[in-house]
Scaffold this motif. Structure first.
Motif, short mmCIF file in Angstrom:
data_model
loop_
_atom_site.label_atom_id
_atom_site.label_comp_id
_atom_site.label_asym_id
_atom_site.label_seq_id
_atom_site.Cartn_x
_atom_site.Cartn_y
_atom_site.Cartn_z
N UNK A 50 0.81 -1.22 0.00
CA UNK A 50 0.00 0.00 0.00
C UNK A 50 0.85 1.27 0.00
N UNK A 51 1.85 1.32 0.87
CA UNK A 51 2.67 2.53 0.98
C UNK A 51 3.93 2.17 1.75
N UNK A 52 4.79 3.14 1.93
CA UNK A 52 6.03 2.91 2.69
C UNK A 52 5.71 2.50 4.13
N UNK A 53 4.59 2.94 4.63
CA UNK A 53 4.15 2.58 6.00
C UNK A 53 4.05 1.07 6.15
N UNK A 54 3.60 0.40 5.10
CA UNK A 54 3.37 -1.04 5.17
C UNK A 54 4.60 -1.85 4.73
N UNK A 55 5.65 -1.20 4.29
CA UNK A 55 6.81 -1.93 3.77
C UNK A 55 7.66 -2.48 4.90
N UNK A 56 7.63 -3.81 5.06
CA UNK A 56 8.40 -4.46 6.13
C UNK A 56 9.51 -5.35 5.57
N UNK A 57 9.48 -5.56 4.27
CA UNK A 57 10.42 -6.47 3.61
C UNK A 57 11.71 -5.70 3.31
N UNK A 58 12.77 -6.00 4.09
CA UNK A 58 14.02 -5.25 3.96
C UNK A 58 14.67 -5.46 2.61
N UNK A 59 14.56 -6.68 2.09
CA UNK A 59 15.18 -6.93 0.78
C UNK A 59 14.49 -6.10 -0.29
N UNK A 60 13.16 -6.07 -0.23
CA UNK A 60 12.42 -5.28 -1.23
C UNK A 60 12.75 -3.80 -1.06
N UNK A 61 12.89 -3.34 0.17
CA UNK A 61 13.26 -1.94 0.42
C UNK A 61 14.59 -1.64 -0.25
N UNK A 62 15.52 -2.56 -0.13
CA UNK A 62 16.83 -2.39 -0.77
C UNK A 62 16.71 -2.37 -2.29
N UNK A 63 15.92 -3.27 -2.83
CA UNK A 63 15.72 -3.29 -4.29
C UNK A 63 15.16 -1.96 -4.77
N UNK A 64 14.19 -1.43 -4.03
CA UNK A 64 13.55 -0.16 -4.45
C UNK A 64 14.56 0.99 -4.42
N UNK A 65 15.33 1.07 -3.35
CA UNK A 65 16.27 2.18 -3.21
C UNK A 65 17.37 2.09 -4.26
N UNK A 66 17.89 0.88 -4.47
CA UNK A 66 18.95 0.73 -5.48
C UNK A 66 18.40 0.98 -6.88
N UNK A 67 17.16 0.59 -7.13
CA UNK A 67 16.56 0.85 -8.45
C UNK A 67 16.39 2.35 -8.67
N UNK A 68 16.03 3.09 -7.63
CA UNK A 68 15.89 4.54 -7.76
C UNK A 68 17.23 5.17 -8.16
N UNK A 69 18.30 4.73 -7.52
CA UNK A 69 19.62 5.27 -7.87
C UNK A 69 20.02 4.84 -9.28
N UNK A 70 19.66 3.64 -9.66
CA UNK A 70 19.96 3.18 -11.02
C UNK A 70 19.19 4.00 -12.06
N UNK A 71 17.93 4.31 -11.76
CA UNK A 71 17.15 5.18 -12.65
C UNK A 71 17.85 6.53 -12.82
N UNK A 72 18.33 7.10 -11.71
CA UNK A 72 19.03 8.39 -11.79
C UNK A 72 20.26 8.28 -12.70
N UNK A 73 20.99 7.17 -12.60
CA UNK A 73 22.16 6.99 -13.47
C UNK A 73 21.72 6.84 -14.92
N UNK A 74 20.68 6.03 -15.15
CA UNK A 74 20.19 5.83 -16.53
C UNK A 74 19.71 7.14 -17.14
N UNK A 75 19.14 8.00 -16.30
CA UNK A 75 18.62 9.29 -16.77
C UNK A 75 19.71 10.37 -16.80
N UNK A 76 20.92 9.97 -16.43
CA UNK A 76 22.09 10.86 -16.46
C UNK A 76 21.87 12.10 -15.59
N UNK A 77 21.43 11.87 -14.38
CA UNK A 77 21.12 12.98 -13.47
C UNK A 77 22.32 13.29 -12.57
N UNK A 78 23.50 13.36 -13.19
CA UNK A 78 24.71 13.55 -12.38
C UNK A 78 24.72 14.89 -11.66
N UNK A 79 23.93 15.85 -12.10
CA UNK A 79 23.89 17.14 -11.40
C UNK A 79 23.03 17.09 -10.13
#
Ligand code: 5GP
Ligand code: ZN
Length: 115
Positions: A50-79
């Motif tokens: 439902x939301x971050x409030x309900x997120x208890x799965x640490x592995x999934x939390x890690x996947x989400x955070x690393x994917x966000x950073x990967x998106x930033x790299x793919x989008x070339x958001x170095x600034x």
């Protein structure tokens, strides 16, 4: 919430088209339909949470955070870029499936006042 009444579950299932930025086993990133910056993607877990409030799965939390950073790299958001997780009613969450906004491509301004 039954999965198929959920907009982002339907996007994850490919029932509703979206512009994919990154797809992995556990998460999907796609372009926001109403971008608030030159680059604006949403990172979601493939399984319904439902939301971050309900997120208890640490592995999934890690996947989400690393994917966000990967998106930033793919989008070339170095600034620089910003990660936002609007959570529940007071957080301004409108879609009830956990999503992280990845915003960049312009100076975003300060959200929190300097002391
Ligand atoms: P919230 O306010 O819940 O944090 O953000 C929901 C986001 O989902 C909004 O930025 C909105 O533009 C985006 N959105 C809503 N419906 C759709 C859709 O059907 N497709 C895509 N790609 N984005 C959507
Ligand atoms: Zn869902």
């Amino acid at each position: 919430m039954p999965a198929m009444s959920c907009l982002f579950c339907r996007i994850a299932a490919g029932e509703i088209p979206s512009q994919t930025v990154l797809a992995t086993e556990h998460v999907l990133a796609f372009r926001d339909i109403h971008p608030q910056a030159p680059s604006h993607a949403l990172v979601i877990p493939r399984r319904h949470v439902d939301s971050l409030w309900e997120l208890l799965d640490r592995e999934l939390a890690g996947h989400l955070l690393l994917a966000a950073a990967e998106v930033a790299r793919l989008e070339r958001l170095e600034q620089g870029w910003r990660l936002i997780a609007n959570t529940r009613e007071h957080g301004g969450q409108e879609v009830g499936h956990l999503h992280l906004h990845v915003l960049g491509g312009r100076a975003l301004g300060r959200m929190l006042a300097k002391p």
